[in-house]
Write an enzyme that holds these catalytic residues in place. Sequence first.
Site, PDB file in Angstrom:
ATOM      1  N   SER A  43      24.296 -28.285 -19.790  1.00 38.31           N
ATOM      2  CA  SER A  43      24.825 -26.910 -19.815  1.00 38.31           C
ATOM      3  C   SER A  43      24.611 -26.235 -18.464  1.00 38.31           C
ATOM      4  CB  SER A  43      24.151 -26.117 -20.932  1.00 38.31           C
ATOM      5  OG  SER A  43      22.739 -26.065 -20.734  1.00 38.31           O
ATOM      6  N   HIS A 103      19.774 -38.717 -10.540  1.00 42.42           N
ATOM      7  CA  HIS A 103      20.351 -37.381 -10.409  1.00 42.42           C
ATOM      8  C   HIS A 103      21.226 -37.300  -9.161  1.00 42.42           C
ATOM      9  CE1 HIS A 103      17.384 -35.996 -13.451  1.00 42.42           C
ATOM     10  NE2 HIS A 103      16.658 -36.957 -12.908  1.00 42.42           N
ATOM     11  N   GLU A 107      15.129 -35.683  -9.692  1.00 38.63           N
ATOM     12  CA  GLU A 107      15.919 -34.881  -8.769  1.00 38.63           C
ATOM     13  C   GLU A 107      15.006 -34.167  -7.781  1.00 38.63           C
ATOM     14  OE1 GLU A 107      18.260 -34.442  -6.950  1.00 38.63           O
ATOM     15  OE2 GLU A 107      19.895 -33.685  -8.229  1.00 38.63           O
ATOM     16  N   ARG A 120      24.497 -41.414 -11.852  1.00 38.77           N
ATOM     17  CA  ARG A 120      24.101 -40.036 -12.151  1.00 38.77           C
ATOM     18  C   ARG A 120      24.172 -39.782 -13.662  1.00 38.77           C
ATOM     19  NH1 ARG A 120      27.045 -34.246 -10.681  1.00 38.77           N
ATOM     20  NH2 ARG A 120      25.254 -32.941 -11.222  1.00 38.77           N
ATOM     21  N   HIS A 121      23.280 -38.945 -14.142  1.00 38.10           N
ATOM     22  CA  HIS A 121      23.240 -38.583 -15.563  1.00 38.10           C
ATOM     23  C   HIS A 121      24.496 -37.832 -15.993  1.00 38.10           C
ATOM     24  CE1 HIS A 121      22.601 -34.353 -14.599  1.00 38.10           C
ATOM     25  NE2 HIS A 121      21.741 -34.752 -13.680  1.00 38.10           N
ATOM     26  N   GLN A 136      26.616 -34.733 -18.088  1.00 40.52           N
ATOM     27  CA  GLN A 136      26.648 -33.279 -17.914  1.00 40.52           C
ATOM     28  C   GLN A 136      25.620 -32.570 -18.787  1.00 40.52           C
ATOM     29  OE1 GLN A 136      30.511 -30.936 -17.722  1.00 40.52           O
ATOM     30  NE2 GLN A 136      29.704 -30.141 -19.659  1.00 40.52           N
TER      31      GLN A 136
END
Length: 231
Positions: A27, A165, A96, A22-23, A25
């Site tokens: 915002s 994702h 995603e 998964r990528h 973090q």
Amino acid sequence: MAGLAGAPADGVAQYRRVVVWRHGQTSWNAAGRFQGQTDIELDEVGRAQAEASARLLAALSPGRVVASDLTRARDTGEALGRLAGLPVTVDLRLRETYAGRWQGLTFAQIDEQFPEEAAGWATGDVTVVPGGGECRLDVAARVCAAVEEHLRGLPENGLLVLATHGGAARVAIASLLGLPHDRWAVMSGLANCNWSMLEEMGPEKATRGLRWRLAAHNAGSLPEPVTVQEG
């Protein structure tokens, strides 16, 4: 579940492995917003996460790195590509879930504005179409098709890394493992920049309909391998 590191013992057959990563973090992750296919960049924390996890994954000597075209996943994959000296292939099928009207909303807003859809989604129903977008079955199908394509030409002990994702990773893993649709919800989601590893089980298992096993799930570190003695 502990991750596996290092090479197998002498004489043990080695099969291809897939890391679903998964990528880092963004915002919107930090704010609890449903990103879907909105193209949000990594934030400062996410960039640091990508660099740290890339250093760990590079130690596994990946043979191929493939990333979603969305910036947050592509930049995560490129952190590994730089360290491993590999080009990063971009594949839109690793995107995603497209969540239509849900995208950009907080999860609290989704619950308030789309209570029936949200309730079905929360149960893990693979046929629910969030916000008029795509269901989990559709997402799993496109990600798994990408896996099959990018495994071609990889040596028998090769490692394929997919930078993708959270939602896409979860349903792809469940599908590859052959879990019944009503059991996909048993798979926990991946934390930002964590990964899962699947290993091919070899031809003797494939004849029984078993191809992949879960070697690590939601891992963020690579502990020393342990030798397990049976009996």
